[in-house]
Design a protein around this motif. Structure first.
Motif, PDB file in Angstrom:
ATOM      1  N   ARG A 220       0.764  -1.168  -0.044  1.00 21.74           N
ATOM      2  CA  ARG A 220      -0.032   0.125  -0.027  1.00 21.74           C
ATOM      3  C   ARG A 220       1.115   1.341   0.008  1.00 21.74           C
ATOM      4  O   ARG A 220       1.817   1.342   0.661  1.00 21.74           O
ATOM      5  CB  ARG A 220      -0.880  -0.096   1.321  1.00 21.74           C
ATOM      6  CG  ARG A 220      -2.024   1.032   1.339  1.00 21.74           C
ATOM      7  CD  ARG A 220      -2.825   1.166   2.687  1.00 21.74           C
ATOM      8  NE  ARG A 220      -3.346  -0.124   2.791  1.00 21.74           N
ATOM      9  CZ  ARG A 220      -4.712  -0.327   2.316  1.00 21.74           C
ATOM     10  NH1 ARG A 220      -5.415   0.553   1.906  1.00 21.74           N
ATOM     11  NH2 ARG A 220      -5.177  -1.651   2.497  1.00 21.74           N
ATOM     12  N   GLY A 221       0.613   2.230  -0.624  1.00 28.07           N
ATOM     13  CA  GLY A 221       1.385   3.582  -0.896  1.00 28.07           C
ATOM     14  C   GLY A 221       2.757   3.404  -1.436  1.00 28.07           C
ATOM     15  O   GLY A 221       3.585   4.163  -1.278  1.00 28.07           O
TER      16      GLY A 221
ATOM     17  N   ALA B  13       7.966   1.488   0.440  1.00 23.26           N
ATOM     18  CA  ALA B  13       6.366   2.090   0.753  1.00 23.26           C
ATOM     19  C   ALA B  13       7.002   2.424   2.512  1.00 23.26           C
ATOM     20  O   ALA B  13       7.980   1.852   3.015  1.00 23.26           O
ATOM     21  CB  ALA B  13       5.569   1.386   0.966  1.00 23.26           C
TER      22      ALA B  13
ATOM     23  N   TYR C 174       0.681   1.408  11.235  1.00 21.42           N
ATOM     24  CA  TYR C 174       0.360   1.391  10.020  1.00 21.42           C
ATOM     25  C   TYR C 174       1.205   0.672   8.901  1.00 21.42           C
ATOM     26  O   TYR C 174       2.374   0.764   9.027  1.00 21.42           O
ATOM     27  CB  TYR C 174       0.454   2.959   9.352  1.00 21.42           C
ATOM     28  CG  TYR C 174       0.325   3.080   7.953  1.00 21.42           C
ATOM     29  CD1 TYR C 174      -0.862   3.198   7.273  1.00 21.42           C
ATOM     30  CD2 TYR C 174       1.297   3.064   6.967  1.00 21.42           C
ATOM     31  CE1 TYR C 174      -1.228   3.437   6.024  1.00 21.42           C
ATOM     32  CE2 TYR C 174       1.076   3.165   5.436  1.00 21.42           C
ATOM     33  CZ  TYR C 174      -0.194   3.215   5.069  1.00 21.42           C
ATOM     34  OH  TYR C 174      -0.444   3.421   3.793  1.00 21.42           O
TER      35      TYR C 174
ATOM     36  N   PRO D 226       2.020  -1.277   5.250  1.00 26.76           N
ATOM     37  CA  PRO D 226       1.487  -1.320   3.931  1.00 26.76           C
ATOM     38  C   PRO D 226       1.701  -2.684   3.481  1.00 26.76           C
ATOM     39  O   PRO D 226       1.339  -2.830   1.998  1.00 26.76           O
ATOM     40  CB  PRO D 226       3.034  -0.622   3.369  1.00 26.76           C
ATOM     41  CG  PRO D 226       4.056  -1.069   4.342  1.00 26.76           C
ATOM     42  CD  PRO D 226       3.494  -1.168   5.828  1.00 26.76           C
TER      43      PRO D 226
END
Length: 682
Positions: free
Chosen positions: A142-143, A184, A203, A205
């Motif tokens: 993610r990201g 990421a 958080y 990823p």
């Protein structure tokens, strides 16, 4: 089983589901206490992970992980995956700056969990810890953005798929993927409510792409939250909600190898020193018998005795104490209590099968002077003189010392790991060992085993090795044997020259091979370096592990170098020919604590290609050696040893010979005696 038997004492921060310092799924820049062993079990949806992590040095730790993913390979085909991690600290945390770590996850397996990262962690007012980092591979989901390291080379912009080479290439170091491809950011924090309770959030990823495709793992959010509870014994239990869809449970147990599982010594106290007193005229045989009796009460066997004007020379065999320094201390106390006042020096030789390994001269006056000194352990060995051996005089060897018979009887437990059909197999049975030493150095020895409960013989896997099947046919040995002759040998140990040791062994050398083995070792008393050479000619034994042989014969041998590194490490390099006829080298590194607890790793590279070797690509493994005295608190020379290999193949397989010279002699060297000096007064 070990974790249930001992109490963890090491202070530690939170541990991730990957068994390394971390939050919930993400790594942090923290380290465990130096020397700590951490065992972690973690479970989340359709996935279980078991990890062993060892803090090798204050700035580096390594991990071995075994994971189970239900249905990962389609339908009812589950995946059992093995992986290794390394975690390096680049800088320590200070009052103004964070700790920084670089890490490699799953760098030598199938690559399911392969990732690299650079992470920083900062503690704020003791209770709050914040972590942030950049990740590649699995941590670049993610990201993700273009690799910032691409400014150095365009090759860093792309990354091959993990495991692209197929099963034959698993186990190789995938240098070409490290820190390659997109990257990421990740981060999180933990807040310690009290000494028991810690709250965590992160958080992540990680999109669990492989699991989404294979088992339908659903990732709804990158936010993971959890709470950790620390028990009084230091172990930790963490419950978490991961990716908005699954519950996670992680349990970690910490072991400090330096601290015995049982506090304090459980054995008998050493004899107190009595003031020297004049000895009445006695027959020499009476003196010998008194000394033999006193040493026997301390668990030591008197083999040699002679006297000069102001000194006495004794040779003892240590059958009781895990540390040679403790055997020396007990012997010195007995001599001080039994010898007349005119004897001022004790020359004590540590012996094996009647052969002197080294000698230590202890001044009698030092024993009395240092008995209550708070630093007596260090000062005693600073004043002692360690030499190669005693000049044995004619008639010094006791006439009733040989022949000598001894036996061992008790249970045994064998494990086999990582069989895809059953990842943990075991065998429990009874073992009997018989040793008959006819004369100094010459011993007849037999070891028998009778399995009682076993799942080893349930394995039906057939070896697909293209090499001679020197190890991969172990399931056939398990199925076709019952009462086994593990070894049956005639062995001769001798000293050909000062600083040299020699061994020749003939017979059934181990459970799969028998023949002739010879070894020569150069090991000066005060040297950190030892050099050895070994030559063997062996034949493969029948599958029933009794008296017959198969047609396969091979000549093997190695040249070896051993080195005691500063601290608690020692390294070993063996170069030569292995049982399958391949040529190469084995590199080993072990950390041995002063109490004999040992943790090590090794790998072997030979002229066998990764395709010929098969799954795993090359031989490698982790080994543990735990003194029984560490578990019980009672003096014992017995040890529990276990080697954990990702896979047992034929390439790089070496002959297992009992009583290799370096292991026999090392405990009597100056370096080992100095490390164990704390036991001298116990």
């Amino acid at each position: 089983m070990l974790c249930l038997a001992v109490a963890g004492t090491a202070q530690a921060q939170s541990v991730s589901t990957y068994g390394t310092p971390g939050l919930l799924e993400l790594p942090t820049a923290e380290m465990f206490d130096d020397g700590t062993l951490v065992f972690t079990a973690a479970g989340l949806r359709n996935t279980g992970r078991g990890t062993m992590t060892f803090q090798m040095l204050p700035w580096i730790h390594g991990s071995f992980r075994y994971a189970y993913i239900e249905g990962f390979d389609g339908g009812a085909n589950d995946r059992y995956d093995r992986s290794f991690d390394l975690h390096f600290r680049l800088r320590e945390e200070s009052s103004n700056s964070p700790a920084v770590v670089v890490g490699l996850r799953d760098f030598g397996g199938t690559g399911i969990y392969a990732a690299e990262y650079i992470v920083a962690t900062k503690t704020i007012r003791d209770r709050l810890k914040l972590t942030g980092g950049i990740g590649w591979g699995r941590l670049a989901g993610r990201g993700a953005f273009s690799n910032p390291l691409g400014v150095f080379s365009s090759r860093l912009d792309t990354r091959d798929a993990s495991g692209a080479g197929g099963i034959s290439e698993t186990g190789q170091l995938d240098f070409g993927n490290w820190f390659h491809g997109d990257a990421a950011l990740f981060g999180g924090g933990s807040w310690t409510y009290n000494d028991r309770l810690t709250f965590l959030a992160e958080y992540s990823p990680d999109l669990y792409t492989a699991e989404q495709d294979s088992i339908g793992f659903d990732v709804k959010t990158p936010i993971n939250v959890g709470v950790q509870y620390r028990f009084k014994n230091g172990s930790q239990l963490t419950t978490s909600v991961l990716y908005g869809t699954t519950l996670g449970l992680t349990y970690s147990y910490f072991i400090d190898p330096r601290q015995s599982a049982v506090p304090g010594g459980q054995g008998a106290a050493p004899p107190p020193l009595r003031p020297p007193k004049a000895r009445q005229a006695q027959d020499q045989s009476d003196i010998r018998e008194q000394l033999q009796t006193a040493l026997k009460q301390e668990g030591l066997r008197l083999v040699y005795l002679s006297e000069s004007d102001d000194s006495v020379q004794v040779g003892v065999e240590n059958t009781t104490y895990g540390q040679a320094a403790q055997a020396l201390g007990r012997t010195a106390r007995v001599l001080a209590n039994e010898q007349p006042p005119q004897i001022e020096h004790f020359d004590i030789a540590l012996m094996s099968s009647g052969v002197p390994l080294s000698a230590v001269r202890i001044n009698r006056a030092d024993l009395y002077e240092l008995e209550h000194d708070p630093d007596n352990a260090w000062r005693s060995f600073a004043r002692a003189e360690v030499s190669d051996t005693l000049p044995l005089v004619q008639g010094g060897v006791l006439t009733d010392a040989f022949p000598h018979f001894s036996y061992r009887f008790g249970p045994y437990l064998n494990f086999s790991f990582f069989d895809p059909d059953d990842p943990l197999r075991y065998e429990v049975g009874a073992a009997l060992g018989l040793d008959y030493t006819l004369s100094p150095g010459f011993t007849l020895s037999t070891g028998l085993r009778q399995p009682i409960l076993s799942t080893l013989d349930d394995s039906t896997r057939q070896s697909d090795s293209t090499l001679p099947r020197v190890r991969s046919d172990w399931p056939i040995y398990a199925r076709e044997s019952n009462l086994r002759i593990e070894h049956m040998t005639a062995e001769y140990l001798w000293r050909p020259a000062p600083n040299f040791y020699a061994r020749t062994t003939l017979g059934y050398l181990e459970s799969m091979f028998g023949g002739l083995s010879s070894e020569l070792l150069w090991y000066p008393t005060n040297s950190r370096l030892a050099l050895g050479v070994e030559a063997n000619y062996v034949a493969q034994r029948d599958f029933d592990v009794l008296f017959g042989f198969q047609d396969y014969t091979v000549a093997t041998g190695h040249m070896s170098a051993y080195y005691d590194l500063p601290g608690e490490y020692h390294a070993q390099v063996d170069i030569g020919r292995y049982l399958a006829g391949d040529y190469g080298a084995t590199f080993s590194l072990d950390r041995e604590f002063t109490n004999g607890f040992k943790v090590g790793a090794f790998f072997t590279l030979t002229n066998v290609s990764s395709e010929e070797f098969g799954e795993g690509s090359f031989d490698k493994g982790i080994r543990l050696e735990i003194p029984v005295s560490w578990l019980t608190g009672r003096p014992s020379r017995n040890k529990i040893a276990q080697t954990i290999r990702p896979v047992l193949r034929d390439g790089g397989a070496r002959l297992h010979v009992r009583n290799r010279l370096y292991g026999v002699t090392r405990e009597a060297r100056a370096q080992s005696l100095s490390r164990g000096r704390g036991r001298f007064w116990r």
